[in-house]
Scaffold this active site. Structure first.
Site, PDB file in Angstrom:
ATOM      1  CD  GLU A 157       9.917  -0.126  -1.661  1.00  0.00           C
ATOM      2  OE1 GLU A 157       9.522   0.584  -0.716  1.00  0.00           O
ATOM      3  OE2 GLU A 157       9.141  -0.729  -2.433  1.00  0.00           O
ATOM      4  CE  LYS A 180       7.739   2.564   5.869  1.00  0.00           C
ATOM      5  NZ  LYS A 180       7.396   3.243   4.600  1.00  0.00           N
ATOM      6  CG  ASP A 229       2.088   3.924   2.106  1.00  0.00           C
ATOM      7  OD1 ASP A 229       2.854   2.959   1.928  1.00  0.00           O
ATOM      8  OD2 ASP A 229       2.360   5.089   1.722  1.00  0.00           O
ATOM      9  CB  SER A 230       2.135  -1.957   1.281  1.00  0.00           C
ATOM     10  OG  SER A 230       2.229  -2.333   2.644  1.00  0.00           O
ATOM     11  CG  ASP A 280       4.118   3.816   5.641  1.00  0.00           C
ATOM     12  OD1 ASP A 280       5.217   4.361   5.891  1.00  0.00           O
ATOM     13  OD2 ASP A 280       3.993   2.879   4.825  1.00  0.00           O
ATOM     14  CD  GLU A 338       6.971   6.584   0.330  1.00  0.00           C
ATOM     15  OE1 GLU A 338       6.977   7.306  -0.691  1.00  0.00           O
ATOM     16  OE2 GLU A 338       6.359   5.493   0.377  1.00  0.00           O
TER      17      GLU A 338
HETATM   18  O1  KIV Z   1       4.110   0.391   2.909  1.00  0.00           O
HETATM   19  C1  KIV Z   1       4.929  -0.519   3.081  1.00  0.00           C
HETATM   20  O2  KIV Z   1       4.589  -1.688   3.260  1.00  0.00           O
HETATM   21  C2  KIV Z   1       6.335  -0.167   3.061  1.00  0.00           C
HETATM   22  C3  KIV Z   1       7.319  -1.279   3.012  1.00  0.00           C
HETATM   23  C4  KIV Z   1       7.393  -1.808   1.642  1.00  0.00           C
HETATM   24  C5  KIV Z   1       8.650  -0.852   3.520  1.00  0.00           C
HETATM   25  O3  KIV Z   1       6.663   0.977   3.054  1.00  0.00           O
END
Ligand code: KIV
Length: 293
Positions: free
Chosen positions: A210, A142, A73-74, A112, A144
């Site tokens: 992280e 993934k 989600d970056s 994510d 959090e």
């Molecule tokens: O969203 C993302 O790119 C991440 C990485 C920084 C692990 O969660």
């Protein structure tokens, strides 16, 4: 990482490892699974993960042998122009994840779950994770949170969806926690260890750490049997992940200290754009070889 894996990694006289099976540099061309990742960790192998948000970039990384790609989600900050990851939606993640899956043949693609897509509880998490697996074709999701996301992870794993955890700095909580190193001080370190164990106990196949002090990340790595994936967590984790735009020098402005820039694509793209513009303005593009009669 198991004791055997640690011995394999530290002792040159340890059991011989078959490099043709390696996650990075191995011979296999089929799609990588969580079983391959567990086996690599058992062999004491370190592995790289990069983010990707489109089919073309993903295909470049796939051809380079990157075994795990994260549709993070970056994308909110580096691809979609938001200030944080918070506004990223399920539709955005689903569309870009499908593109990354189409652009790859070998890499395992992890998507994510964006902010607001799993915090309501396990059933909401399952509904949205199922969409990413069915519609986008990803191999894992993934999310959090450690103890606070334990029930969500457990239900997804029971439903057959591999889950990568993410603890330490969790950018979806930026409004509450800010961007600072996590796990400093005895109490915070103990909480991080509890979070790591909660993620593992719930059945996750790996966990991102992280922005965590290196010594603590190494301790978590020794404690867990699932692989740890570090970002700003020192060299003691099983794997390392970087946001690809930071890694290739595309991200504008300030990048975090833990990132390393391996190329300067911002300059390469800018120079190419200027050269094109100069040639259009000067009348030298298109030339005869670019022209049909
Ligand atoms: O969203 C993302 O790119 C991440 C990485 C920084 C692990 O969660």
């Amino acid at each position: 990482m198991s004791l055997q894996a640690a011995q394999n990694q530290s002792s040159p006289a340890g059991p011989p490892t078959d490099s043709s099976k390696a996650l990075y540099g191995g011979k296999s061309t089929r799609r990588i699974t969580v079983h391959d990742i567990a086996a690599a960790t058992e062999r004491g192998e370190k592995w790289p993960m990069l983010t990707a948000y489109d089919a073309m970039t993903a295909s470049v990384f796939d051809e380079a042998g990157i075994p795990v790609m994260l549709v993070g989600d970056s994308m909110g900050n580096v691809h979609l122009g938001y200030e944080t990851t918070v506004p990223v939606t399920m539709d955005e993640i689903a569309m870009l994840s499908a593109a990354v899956v189409r652009g790859t043949k070998r890499a395992m693609v992890v998507a994510d779950l964006p902010f607001g897509s799993y915090q309501e509880g396990p059933v909401q998490a399952l509904r949205n994770a199922t969409r990413l697996v069915k519609e986008s074709g990803v191999g894992a999701v993934k999310l959090e949170g450690g103890e606070r996301s334990h029930e969500q992870i457990r239900l997804l794993v029971e439903a057959g969806i591999p889950v990568m955890g993410h603890i330490g700095l969790t950018p979806q909580s930026v409004n509450a926690m800010g961007y600072r190193v996590q796990g400093r001080g005895e109490e915070a370190a103990q909480q991080l260890l509890r979070d790591a164990k909660a993620v593992q106990d719930a059945g996750a196949f790996a966990v991102v750490l992280e922005l965590v002090p290196a010594e603590l990340a190494a301790e978590v790595t020794r404690t867990l049997h699932i692989p740890t994936v570090g970002i700003g967590a020192g060299a003691g984790t099983d794997a390392q992940v970087l946001v690809y735009t930071d890694m290739v020098g595309l991200t504008g402005g300030k990048v975090p200290r833990f990132t390393k820039q391996y190329a300067d694509l911002r300059k390469v793209l800018g120079d190419a754009a200027k050269e094109f513009a100069d040639e259009v303005v000067g009348g030298t593009f298109p030339a005869a070889e670019h022209t049909f009669h």
